[in-house]
Motif scaffolding. Structure first.
Motif, PDB file in Angstrom:
ATOM      1  N   TYR B 183      62.816 -16.824  44.225  1.00  0.00           N
ATOM      2  CA  TYR B 183      62.635 -18.039  45.040  1.00  0.00           C
ATOM      3  C   TYR B 183      62.559 -17.693  46.526  1.00  0.00           C
ATOM      4  N   TYR B 202      63.006 -25.022  37.890  1.00  0.00           N
ATOM      5  CA  TYR B 202      63.346 -25.603  39.201  1.00  0.00           C
ATOM      6  C   TYR B 202      62.167 -26.381  39.772  1.00  0.00           C
ATOM      7  N   ASN B 203      60.986 -25.742  39.742  1.00  0.00           N
ATOM      8  CA  ASN B 203      59.803 -26.406  40.299  1.00  0.00           C
ATOM      9  C   ASN B 203      59.475 -27.690  39.543  1.00  0.00           C
ATOM     10  N   SER B 204      59.591 -27.638  38.218  1.00  0.00           N
ATOM     11  CA  SER B 204      59.292 -28.833  37.419  1.00  0.00           C
ATOM     12  C   SER B 204      60.265 -29.963  37.751  1.00  0.00           C
ATOM     13  N   ALA B 205      61.539 -29.592  37.917  1.00  0.00           N
ATOM     14  CA  ALA B 205      62.560 -30.619  38.132  1.00  0.00           C
ATOM     15  C   ALA B 205      62.549 -31.153  39.564  1.00  0.00           C
ATOM     16  N   PHE B 206      62.548 -30.244  40.528  1.00  0.00           N
ATOM     17  CA  PHE B 206      62.807 -30.677  41.908  1.00  0.00           C
ATOM     18  C   PHE B 206      61.575 -30.730  42.805  1.00  0.00           C
ATOM     19  N   LYS B 207      60.460 -30.162  42.352  1.00  0.00           N
ATOM     20  CA  LYS B 207      59.235 -30.260  43.140  1.00  0.00           C
ATOM     21  C   LYS B 207      58.282 -31.251  42.496  1.00  0.00           C
ATOM     22  N   ASP B 208      58.296 -31.260  41.159  1.00  0.00           N
ATOM     23  CA  ASP B 208      57.346 -32.120  40.465  1.00  0.00           C
ATOM     24  C   ASP B 208      58.043 -33.324  39.816  1.00  0.00           C
ATOM     25  N   PHE B 209      59.363 -33.362  39.924  1.00  0.00           N
ATOM     26  CA  PHE B 209      60.168 -34.488  39.417  1.00  0.00           C
ATOM     27  C   PHE B 209      59.975 -34.755  37.929  1.00  0.00           C
ATOM     28  N   LYS B 210      59.701 -33.705  37.144  1.00  0.00           N
ATOM     29  CA  LYS B 210      59.565 -33.858  35.689  1.00  0.00           C
ATOM     30  C   LYS B 210      60.858 -33.351  35.034  1.00  0.00           C
ATOM     31  N   MET B 211      61.855 -34.216  35.046  1.00  0.00           N
ATOM     32  CA  MET B 211      63.169 -33.806  34.554  1.00  0.00           C
ATOM     33  C   MET B 211      63.144 -33.508  33.052  1.00  0.00           C
TER      34      MET B 211
END
Lengths: 430, 247
Positions: B183, B202-211
């Motif tokens: 990172y 991390y990117n999916s959850a916090f950058k793309d908001f796909k929890m």
């Protein structure tokens, strides 16, 4: 004796630690006094990023907002959120119900929060005075609604050049409307550094940046210069497969491989590296944010700039970040009033003393770096910010990675375009 | 279920998984062997002040902030000929390498830093294990004419088996969890050369908001780590049982 000493030292350490813990539980004087005065009034939370040159954003904003607090008998808690985990902080704060009343968002992040229902439209709050005063209100219209009020419009990315290096290589001037072909011809002439002996790169870019912000300086401007855009008007498709998009990708490929203007090392350079290269006289050209050019002066570089290269027209990136009213704000009227206050000419004039940006309203004079005043005055129409689109981070990230692979020689321009567009389709159709 | 189907179809998950696998395959054996050898030398040959100093020095990377580590290594691994490591290899007549700007060198660099960061921690664990081995065993081996190498393979190594199991298991789990290093150092690039599973999560959850999607990838990661840990346990147990039967 030794054992007794050990016990005494241990006991002393315990007391010190306990004292520290108890001190941490107490309240500071300022907290006590502010509570005493304002417990009866409302409380607003504002989250802002660090932008002040002296890293004193909180102090600056507290001072600016103080009259608002007194006038409205309320408490405004300004929290400075570091850039490192900016979106993460907002996401976790909002989902846990601990988010701010007034937030600061940039275009890449705003769509997803609107999609979550976390941001309130401002159409019902906007006054005629606001509409008349704010210069960039249209930047805050998303899907036909006014979701944000631009607070920072500036930090434009310009093409900087080292005058001494150019002169040493027989280049007397860079035309204001320098075309792509003219630029390539100039770059081909660059062989030696300002001292006439050291090797120098014609141009460096930041393709080793961990973040996708490289696209702001080294890709989007070339699409805009070709008269294109990134998304269609509805924001439902990535359209870099247009002629302008194809030309932009091909131009980068040619700079790197056909004309070998960009060296191998660009795939590992960050923005800071590019600044260092320019300050050390190791490159003739660099694309750079206006706020970073102060370092060129500090390094004693004899430099100049043009707003951007030109193909069909000029075009470059300008940051457009906004204040937003969060849906979970308990007192939305007061929160909007605070936004108006923060964006007023008086507040912005004070703020721009510590964070130099262009004015965002008619009620403020120009306080940014005087060198860039003409960019906003003469080329204002050529300054673009990103259009918000659903899932845009993932799309930009995929585009960035594909372009990185092209710059490493592992992908061809047509592969970059087709793979990025098809991936964007998958995301946008989810 | 839709998220799990999307995970299986996502080509970027496959590349992240491959990168994470390569990282684990390189880092775990190298750091295990290296930390064991260093611990052996320190425990058997350097039980003096110099040994204490080396032990402390090797532990410094473990407690150093990863952000700082990445910043320093970025300077060392600069891709131009004036970069520190390129200058050193230049002394041996080698061409400069674009360490963080090419696919394989970038992944190799991440592995190298991962090993540098972990060796000190595992060395301390091995060292503690070696200090528990009775000196009488080494004395007996010496009487029987065993040299240093023979003593290492016939006394130290077998008695360190539980420690080795712990080190390999922890090393594998940590390798599959590698995040902060990539990172801060490369952001998963260049291209997708150093993209790991946890960075993808991390990117999916916090950058793309796909929890939901991020949770699905996390469950896949959990399943992989559990499977590998189970496999390691079986392998170590089988060898142990084989030896008992032999005895």
């Amino acid at each position: 004796m030794k054992k007794v000493m050990k016990k005494m030292v241990s006991a002393l350490l315990c007391i010190v630690m306990l004292g520290g813990m108890l001190a941490g539980c107490g309240k500071s004087d300022s907290e006590k006094s502010s509570e005493g005065e304002k417990t009866e009034g409302a409380s607003l939370d504002v989250w802002l990023p660090p932008l002040s040159e002296n890293q004193d954003d909180k102090d600056v904003w507290d001072k600016i907002i103080d009259p608002f607090e007194k006038e409205n008998n309320c408490t405004v808690n300004v929290e400075i959120v570091p850039w490192g985990n900016y979106e993460e902080k907002y996401l976790t704060g909002i989902t846990s119900g601990e988010g701010p009343d007034v937030g600061y968002m940039y275009m890449e992040m705003i769509s997803d929060f609107i999609d979550m229902g976390a941001v309130e439209p401002l159409d019902d709050y906007l006054t005629d005075e606001d509409k008349d005063n704010f210069l960039y209100l249209s930047n805050g219209v998303i899907e036909g609604k006014q979701y944000c009020l631009p607070i920072i419009v500036g930090n434009v990315i310009v093409m900087c050049y080292n005058k001494d290096i150019l002169a040493k290589n027989g280049v007397t001037e860079v035309p204001d409307n320098c075309t792509w072909d003219e630029f390539i011809e100039i770059c081909k002439k660059i062989k030696v550094g300002a001292d006439g002996s050291t090797e120098v790169y014609p141009l460096v870019q930041r393709w080793g940046n961990p973040s996708i912000s490289t696209l702001n300086s080294s890709f989007y401007p070339y699409v805009w210069q070709g008269g294109g855009s990134l998304f269609n008007e509805e924001g439902t498709a990535l359209i870099i497969d247009s002629d302008a998009g194809k030309d932009a990708v091909q131009f980068l490929y040619d700079l790197r491989f056909t004309h070998q203007i960009l060296p191998d090392v660009v795939t590992s350079l960050t923005a800071d590296d590019c600044i260092s290269y320019f300050c050390e006289g190791k490159t003739a050209f660099v694309e750079m944010e206006s706020s970073s050019t102060v370092q060129f002066d500090d390094a004693g570089i004899n430099w100049g700039f043009i707003t951007s290269l030109t193909k069909e027209k000029k075009g470059t990136f300008v940051a457009s970040d906004s204040l937003v009213l969060m849906s979970n704000a308990e007192n939305k009227e007061l929160a909007y009033k605070l936004m108006q206050f923060m964006l007023s000419g008086t507040s912005m004039t004070e703020y721009h003393k510590s964070a130099q940006f262009a004015p965002i309203g008619k009620d403020e004079e120009y306080h940014d770096n005087p060198a860039f005043e003409k960019v906003y005055a003469e080329d204002g129409a050529e300054l673009h910010s990103l259009s918000p689109a659903k899932g845009s981070y993932k799309i930009y990230d995929s585009l960035y990675k594909n372009l990185q692979l092209m710059m490493m020689g592992e992908k061809q321009p047509d592969e970059v375009i087709s793979e990025s567009v098809s991936y964007a389709d998958t995301i946008l159709n989810e | 279920m839709g998220n799990y189907q999307a995970v299986l179809k996502d080509p970027y998950i496959t590349s992240s998984l491959i990168n994470t696998g390569i990282y684990a395959v390189i880092v775990v054996p190298v750091q295990t062997v290296l930390s064991m050898v260093i611990a052996y030398v320190l425990a058997r040959k350097c039980k003096n002040r110099f040994g204490n100093f080396v032990r402390s020095a090797l532990f410094i990377p473990v407690i150093t902030s990863m952000v700082l580590t990445a910043a320093v290594w970025r300077l060392l691994l600069a891709g131009d000929p004036e970069g520190v490591i390129n200058s050193i290899i230049g002394l041996f007549g080698m061409e400069p390498v674009n360490w963080l700007g090419s696919s394989w060198p970038a992944l190799f660099s991440v592995c190298l830093i991962g090993i540098w960061k972990n060796v000190g921690y595992f060395m301390v664990i091995f060292y503690a294990g070696m200090m528990d081995i009775p000196v009488s065993l080494y004395e007996a081996a010496t009487v029987d004419g065993a040299g240093s190498a023979r003593q290492f393979f016939s006394v130290t190594l077998p008695l360190l088996k539980p420690i080795t199991y712990l080190v390999v298991t922890l090393g594998t789990i940590w390798s599959f969890q590698v995040f902060d290093l990539v990172y801060t150092l490369t952001g998963g690039g260049p291209g997708r050369a150093t993209m790991t599973l946890v960075l993808t999560i991390y990117n999916s959850a916090f950058k793309d908001f796909k929890m939901g999607y991020a949770s699905a990838v996390s469950m896949v990661l959990l399943a992989i780590v559990l499977f590998i840990s189970f496999l390691q346990k079986v392998v170590f147990r089988e060898r142990d049982e084989g030896r008992r039967k032999h005895v």
